[in-house]
Design a protein around this motif. Structure first.
Motif, mmCIF file in Angstrom:
data_model
loop_
_atom_site.group_PDB
_atom_site.id
_atom_site.type_symbol
_atom_site.label_atom_id
_atom_site.label_comp_id
_atom_site.label_asym_id
_atom_site.label_seq_id
_atom_site.Cartn_x
_atom_site.Cartn_y
_atom_site.Cartn_z
ATOM 1 N N GLN A 147 0.847 -1.193 0.000
ATOM 2 C CA GLN A 147 0.000 0.000 0.000
ATOM 3 C C GLN A 147 0.890 1.252 0.000
ATOM 4 N N SER A 148 0.301 2.389 -0.300
ATOM 5 C CA SER A 148 1.065 3.630 -0.290
ATOM 6 C C SER A 148 1.443 3.997 1.140
ATOM 7 N N PRO A 149 2.609 4.655 1.346
ATOM 8 C CA PRO A 149 3.004 5.067 2.697
ATOM 9 C C PRO A 149 1.948 5.913 3.393
ATOM 10 N N ALA A 150 1.287 6.807 2.654
ATOM 11 C CA ALA A 150 0.274 7.681 3.252
ATOM 12 C C ALA A 150 -0.907 6.875 3.791
ATOM 13 N N SER A 151 -1.381 5.910 2.998
ATOM 14 C CA SER A 151 -2.521 5.110 3.445
ATOM 15 C C SER A 151 -2.136 4.233 4.631
ATOM 16 N N LEU A 152 -0.890 3.760 4.654
ATOM 17 C CA LEU A 152 -0.448 2.930 5.771
ATOM 18 C C LEU A 152 -0.316 3.758 7.052
ATOM 19 N N GLU A 153 0.151 5.004 6.929
ATOM 20 C CA GLU A 153 0.238 5.874 8.100
ATOM 21 C C GLU A 153 -1.147 6.148 8.672
ATOM 22 N N ALA A 154 -2.111 6.373 7.789
ATOM 23 C CA ALA A 154 -3.490 6.588 8.248
ATOM 24 C C ALA A 154 -4.030 5.324 8.915
ATOM 25 N N ALA A 155 -3.674 4.160 8.355
ATOM 26 C CA ALA A 155 -4.139 2.895 8.928
ATOM 27 C C ALA A 155 -3.567 2.680 10.327
ATOM 28 N N VAL A 156 -2.311 3.063 10.525
ATOM 29 C CA VAL A 156 -1.693 2.932 11.850
ATOM 30 C C VAL A 156 -2.476 3.742 12.878
ATOM 31 N N ARG A 157 -2.837 4.980 12.528
ATOM 32 C CA ARG A 157 -3.583 5.830 13.461
ATOM 33 C C ARG A 157 -4.968 5.258 13.745
ATOM 34 N N ASN A 158 -5.665 4.833 12.696
ATOM 35 C CA ASN A 158 -7.008 4.287 12.872
ATOM 36 C C ASN A 158 -6.982 2.989 13.666
ATOM 37 N N ASP A 159 -6.005 2.123 13.351
ATOM 38 C CA ASP A 159 -5.905 0.848 14.066
ATOM 39 C C ASP A 159 -5.633 1.071 15.549
ATOM 40 N N ALA A 160 -4.798 2.071 15.858
ATOM 41 C CA ALA A 160 -4.470 2.344 17.263
ATOM 42 C C ALA A 160 -5.723 2.694 18.049
ATOM 43 N N LEU A 161 -6.592 3.507 17.454
ATOM 44 C CA LEU A 161 -7.827 3.891 18.135
ATOM 45 C C LEU A 161 -8.730 2.686 18.355
ATOM 46 N N VAL A 162 -8.789 1.800 17.355
ATOM 47 C CA VAL A 162 -9.630 0.601 17.471
ATOM 48 C C VAL A 162 -9.077 -0.349 18.525
ATOM 49 N N LEU A 163 -7.768 -0.588 18.483
ATOM 50 C CA LEU A 163 -7.150 -1.532 19.412
ATOM 51 C C LEU A 163 -7.215 -1.027 20.849
#
Length: 325
Positions: A147-163
């Motif tokens: 995936q693109s670095p930008a989308s992965l950075e956004a995924a890290v932030r979103n995943d952190a909130l979910v976890l």
């Protein structure tokens, strides 16, 4: 002989027409679709073999369409042994299965529990809402490769909130992401916060299942821009969950322990795995290797633990994926 799930475009079109217009016969379907009646008969033969149509009780010379949800359950049963025998073949079958689920919501008579979301913005909005409302688990197929670095950075932030809310995340990507530095950073962050990430050689189309209750699959697996189907009918969710668990069991963990990825099995371990893969028992494999059966069982137990497998079969799949056999 097993039946391989592989619907051609005309097969799916005929199936959808029969869902929408149950009274159409061969000649009427041929006229409506502007094809020869023999081609319609060939389609009906394939649909009958897949148990998506059946002989009419009122007129045995005609076919009647099978309810899409019941058809999916029947197809899943037909494919079970084939899915177990070949992981790569399973991925192709699963992709076709999801295409049929998409088709179930595409006719004039939409099945209960199917909502069409048109366009990427609509899909993204629903994904964000599902992530916000999830209370148990989010399961994802990520078949698009790195995936693109930008989308992965956004995924890290979103995943952190979910976890942080105690929601589990399990994601399966393609083996090709193992060579992508940005994806490796993402998986380390995901695993470090309690999520799980594994890879597989092949995957069906993108899919997200939330709380074992809701799922999103593309309307057209070949073009995600067309939107997605939001599924909530239990009869549709159940087979998707089964497919995910089968893929998860055969997939290889990524990012959980770098030492495991670099582990090199001994010749004795490789030989034992090869013999067991050929069908030898512990006793016969031990005899071939000139060790005791107890030693063979101990070595195999250690390999199962190292591979993070739940069974010998799963350990064999993972060992083969890692090139150990």
């Amino acid at each position: 002989m097993s039946v391989t799930l592989c619907l051609e475009t005309l097969d799916q079109t005929v199936y959808e027409e029969m869902l929408s217009h149950t009274a159409l016969g061969v000649d009427e379907l041929a006229a409506k679709l502007d094809v020869e009646p023999d081609r319609i008969r060939d389609c009906l033969d394939r649909l009958f073999a897949l148990q998506l149509v059946q002989a009419s009780f009122e007129a045995p010379s005609r076919f009647t369409v099978v309810d899409p949800v019941l058809g999916m359950k029947r197809l899943l049963e037909q494919q079970h042994e084939e899915l177990v025998r070949s992981h790569r073949q399973a991925a192709g079958s699963q992709q076709a299965l999801i295409r049929i689920l998409a088709g179930a919501g595409g006719g004039a008579q939409q099945a209960d529990g199917v909502e069409r979301l048109a366009g990427l913005d609509s899909v993204q909005g629903r994904l964000e809402r599902l992530a916000l409302e999830a209370g148990d688990e989010i399961l994802t197929f990520m078949p698009g490769g790195p995936q693109s670095p930008a989308s992965l950075e956004a995924a890290v932030r979103n995943d952190a909130l979910v976890l942080q809310r105690g929601v589990a995340i399990r994601t399966i990507g393609l083996d090709s992401v193992r060579g992508d530095a940005a994806t490796l950073r993402y998986t380390r962050a995901l695993v470090g916060q309690g999520g799980e990430f594994r890879t597989a050689a092949a995957l069906p189309t993108r899919m997200v299942v939330v709380d074992r209750t809701y799922a999103l699959v593309p309307i057209d697996p070949a073009d995600s821009r067309k939107g997605a189907l939001f599924l909530s009918a239990p009869g549709m969710i159940a087979p998707l969950l089964a497919l995910f668990e089968r893929e998860w069991g055969a997939a290889v963990p990524l990012g959980s322990d770098p030492s495991d990825a670099s582990y090199v099995p001994s010749e004795q371990e490789r030989s034992l795995l090869a013999l067991l893969a050929q069908g030898h028992t512990d006793e016969s494999a031990a005899g071939q290797l000139h060790i005791s059966a107890r030693t063979a069982r101990r070595i195999m137990a250690a390999l199962i633990e190292r591979l993070g497998a739940r069974s010998r079969f799963e350990a064999g799949l993972r060992a083969a994926r890692l090139g150990w056999v």
